[in-house]
Design a protein around this motif. Structure first.
Motif, mmCIF file in Angstrom:
data_model
loop_
_atom_site.group_PDB
_atom_site.id
_atom_site.type_symbol
_atom_site.label_atom_id
_atom_site.label_comp_id
_atom_site.label_asym_id
_atom_site.label_seq_id
_atom_site.Cartn_x
_atom_site.Cartn_y
_atom_site.Cartn_z
ATOM 1 N N LEU A 140 -92.395 29.785 8.066
ATOM 2 C CA LEU A 140 -91.531 29.156 9.156
ATOM 3 C C LEU A 140 -92.413 29.411 10.197
ATOM 4 C CD1 LEU A 140 -87.929 30.576 8.575
ATOM 5 C CD2 LEU A 140 -88.617 28.269 8.369
ATOM 6 N N GLY A 141 -93.456 30.446 10.233
ATOM 7 C CA GLY A 141 -94.454 30.645 11.612
ATOM 8 C C GLY A 141 -95.157 29.451 11.707
ATOM 9 N N HIS A 142 -95.477 28.454 10.663
ATOM 10 C CA HIS A 142 -96.261 27.295 10.766
ATOM 11 C C HIS A 142 -95.467 26.264 11.658
ATOM 12 C CE1 HIS A 142 -99.840 28.815 8.632
ATOM 13 N NE2 HIS A 142 -98.913 29.361 7.654
ATOM 14 N N LEU A 143 -94.141 26.310 11.679
ATOM 15 C CA LEU A 143 -93.270 24.989 11.899
ATOM 16 C C LEU A 143 -93.134 24.644 13.472
ATOM 17 C CD1 LEU A 143 -90.312 25.078 9.693
ATOM 18 C CD2 LEU A 143 -91.918 23.721 9.616
ATOM 19 N N PRO A 144 -93.240 25.732 14.305
ATOM 20 C CA PRO A 144 -93.322 25.278 15.817
ATOM 21 C C PRO A 144 -94.477 24.223 16.429
ATOM 22 C CG PRO A 144 -92.537 27.718 15.680
ATOM 23 C CD PRO A 144 -93.051 27.217 14.129
ATOM 24 N N ASP A 145 -95.653 24.707 15.758
ATOM 25 C CA ASP A 145 -96.640 23.815 16.039
ATOM 26 C C ASP A 145 -96.894 22.622 15.335
ATOM 27 O OD1 ASP A 145 -97.817 25.628 18.265
ATOM 28 O OD2 ASP A 145 -99.238 26.462 16.675
ATOM 29 N N LEU A 146 -96.322 22.678 13.874
ATOM 30 C CA LEU A 146 -96.245 21.369 13.259
ATOM 31 C C LEU A 146 -95.426 20.584 13.741
ATOM 32 C CD1 LEU A 146 -97.301 20.247 10.595
ATOM 33 C CD2 LEU A 146 -95.201 21.258 9.509
ATOM 34 N N LEU A 147 -94.220 20.845 14.437
ATOM 35 C CA LEU A 147 -93.126 19.874 14.830
ATOM 36 C C LEU A 147 -93.431 19.581 16.091
ATOM 37 C CD1 LEU A 147 -90.031 21.283 12.479
ATOM 38 C CD2 LEU A 147 -91.751 19.600 11.826
ATOM 39 N N ASP A 148 -94.222 20.349 17.019
ATOM 40 C CA ASP A 148 -94.485 20.238 18.325
ATOM 41 C C ASP A 148 -94.924 18.562 18.393
ATOM 42 O OD1 ASP A 148 -95.060 19.961 20.902
ATOM 43 O OD2 ASP A 148 -96.055 21.812 20.814
ATOM 44 N N PRO A 149 -94.092 17.665 18.985
ATOM 45 C CA PRO A 149 -94.852 16.446 19.438
ATOM 46 C C PRO A 149 -96.084 16.251 19.939
ATOM 47 C CG PRO A 149 -92.768 16.724 20.676
ATOM 48 C CD PRO A 149 -92.884 17.918 19.855
ATOM 49 N N LYS A 150 -96.482 17.208 20.866
ATOM 50 C CA LYS A 150 -97.809 17.220 21.635
ATOM 51 C C LYS A 150 -98.981 17.716 20.656
ATOM 52 C CE LYS A 150 -95.318 18.629 25.926
ATOM 53 N NZ LYS A 150 -95.411 19.448 26.985
ATOM 54 N N THR A 151 -98.508 18.392 19.490
ATOM 55 C CA THR A 151 -99.785 18.607 18.638
ATOM 56 C C THR A 151 -100.414 17.553 18.145
ATOM 57 O OG1 THR A 151 -98.536 20.511 18.063
ATOM 58 C CG2 THR A 151 -100.158 19.852 16.649
ATOM 59 N N PRO A 152 -101.649 17.203 18.407
ATOM 60 C CA PRO A 152 -102.682 16.058 17.748
ATOM 61 C C PRO A 152 -102.216 16.061 16.288
ATOM 62 C CG PRO A 152 -103.807 17.540 19.335
ATOM 63 C CD PRO A 152 -102.665 18.450 18.972
ATOM 64 N N ARG A 153 -102.461 14.706 15.801
ATOM 65 C CA ARG A 153 -102.232 14.590 14.328
ATOM 66 C C ARG A 153 -103.053 15.168 13.388
ATOM 67 N NH1 ARG A 153 -100.313 8.154 13.729
ATOM 68 N NH2 ARG A 153 -98.051 8.441 14.857
ATOM 69 N N SER A 154 -104.262 15.427 13.961
ATOM 70 C CA SER A 154 -105.443 16.032 13.059
ATOM 71 C C SER A 154 -105.038 17.241 13.009
ATOM 72 C CB SER A 154 -107.019 15.620 13.676
ATOM 73 O OG SER A 154 -106.886 16.334 15.032
ATOM 74 N N ARG A 155 -104.637 18.049 14.088
ATOM 75 C CA ARG A 155 -104.258 19.547 14.040
ATOM 76 C C ARG A 155 -103.026 19.785 12.965
ATOM 77 N NH1 ARG A 155 -104.860 24.307 13.064
ATOM 78 N NH2 ARG A 155 -103.595 25.856 14.280
ATOM 79 N N ARG A 156 -101.802 18.513 13.087
ATOM 80 C CA ARG A 156 -101.040 18.754 12.289
ATOM 81 C C ARG A 156 -101.233 18.755 10.773
ATOM 82 N NH1 ARG A 156 -98.330 15.272 16.109
ATOM 83 N NH2 ARG A 156 -98.309 13.644 14.620
ATOM 84 N N GLN A 157 -102.368 17.826 10.454
ATOM 85 C CA GLN A 157 -102.756 17.840 9.158
ATOM 86 C C GLN A 157 -103.215 19.032 8.544
ATOM 87 O OE1 GLN A 157 -105.826 15.275 8.312
ATOM 88 N NE2 GLN A 157 -106.144 15.621 6.233
ATOM 89 N N GLU A 158 -104.001 19.868 9.542
ATOM 90 C CA GLU A 158 -104.642 21.258 9.251
ATOM 91 C C GLU A 158 -103.277 22.194 9.047
ATOM 92 O OE1 GLU A 158 -106.982 22.494 12.344
ATOM 93 O OE2 GLU A 158 -108.453 20.843 12.067
ATOM 94 N N ILE A 159 -102.319 22.080 9.868
ATOM 95 C CA ILE A 159 -101.251 23.158 9.660
ATOM 96 C C ILE A 159 -100.555 22.952 8.474
ATOM 97 C CG2 ILE A 159 -98.866 23.535 10.875
ATOM 98 C CD1 ILE A 159 -100.243 22.816 13.594
ATOM 99 N N THR A 160 -100.140 21.467 8.169
ATOM 100 C CA THR A 160 -99.421 21.218 6.864
ATOM 101 C C THR A 160 -100.045 21.729 5.741
ATOM 102 O OG1 THR A 160 -98.550 19.099 7.890
ATOM 103 C CG2 THR A 160 -98.704 19.244 5.239
ATOM 104 N N GLU A 161 -101.418 21.657 5.721
ATOM 105 C CA GLU A 161 -102.327 22.242 4.658
ATOM 106 C C GLU A 161 -102.093 23.673 4.415
ATOM 107 O OE1 GLU A 161 -106.102 20.510 4.473
ATOM 108 O OE2 GLU A 161 -105.437 18.487 4.312
#
Length: 206
Positions: free
Chosen positions: A73-94
């Motif tokens: 759950l600690g990863h979710l805030p940045d992952l679901l933040d619409p301001k997070t760049p897509r490349s960064r969201r990929q890193e967070i997902t992995e």
């Protein structure tokens, strides 16, 4: 003046001792006595916090699940933040999904212990309930990740997200079972390749 011991902290310390015994010797060897010795406590001290062996094991299994859930759950805030760049969201997902795989010394130990609990849960209803909770929780989290990626326009059109949730969860389960036989690097590659099959060619998945 006697030392004041926080009961919650002490119970978690005893649970950590359970994990170490299970990883080293197996669940069958995680008796009250062996756990007490591992924790550096008298067996009477362990009995002070747990009414018996069954309660201790159920608590330890729940504590392991809670610890993993908190990290996920600690990863979710940045992952679901619409301001997070897509490349960064990929890193967070992995990174998020990697918490479910034996990629580090800590997660390898957790995987070993969780698999021992899961095997025992087949014949123990008290553990089966906790195993089912974790099973459903992982799938709910995977679905939430996929839903977020889909809403952001990062996934292929017409994916059946219910099926993809099970497919991704099954992949994670299978990789976890291969601990000791598949390298962390290969696990990361397999996970990344799978995620690449879900996203649009022109986008980067969360």
């Amino acid at each position: 003046m006697p030392k004041i011991v926080d009961p919650g902290v002490r119970r978690l310390e005893i649970a950590e001792a359970v994990f170490r015994v299970i990883q080293r010797d197996g669940l069958a060897q995680a008796s009250l006595r062996s756990v007490a010795e591992e924790a550096g406590l008298a067996i009477g001290s362990v009995r002070h916090y747990f009414r018996g062996h069954d309660e201790l094991i159920v608590f330890a299994m729940r504590a392991l699940g809670d610890r993993l859930e908190a990290r996920l759950l600690g990863h979710l805030p940045d992952l679901l933040d619409p301001k997070t760049p897509r490349s960064r969201r990929q890193e967070i997902t992995e990174a998020l999904l990697g918490e479910l795989l034996p990629l580090t010394e800590q997660t390898r130990a957790e995987t070993d212990v969780w698999l021992a609990f899961s095997a025992a849960a087949k014949n123990r209803p008290d553990l089966a309930e906790e195993a089912a909770r974790m099973h459903e929780g992982v799938r709910a989290l995977v679905r939430r990740v996929l839903d977020g990626a889909n809403e952001a326009g990062g996934l292929l059109d017409d994916l059946d997200l219910a099926v993809e949730t099970e497919r991704l969860a099954a992949l994670l389960d299978g990789l976890a079972l291969s601990t000791g036989r598949t390298s962390p690097e290969l696990m990361r590659t397999v996970l990344r390749r799978h995620l690449e099959t879900l996203r649009r060619p022109e986008s980067v998945m969360k």
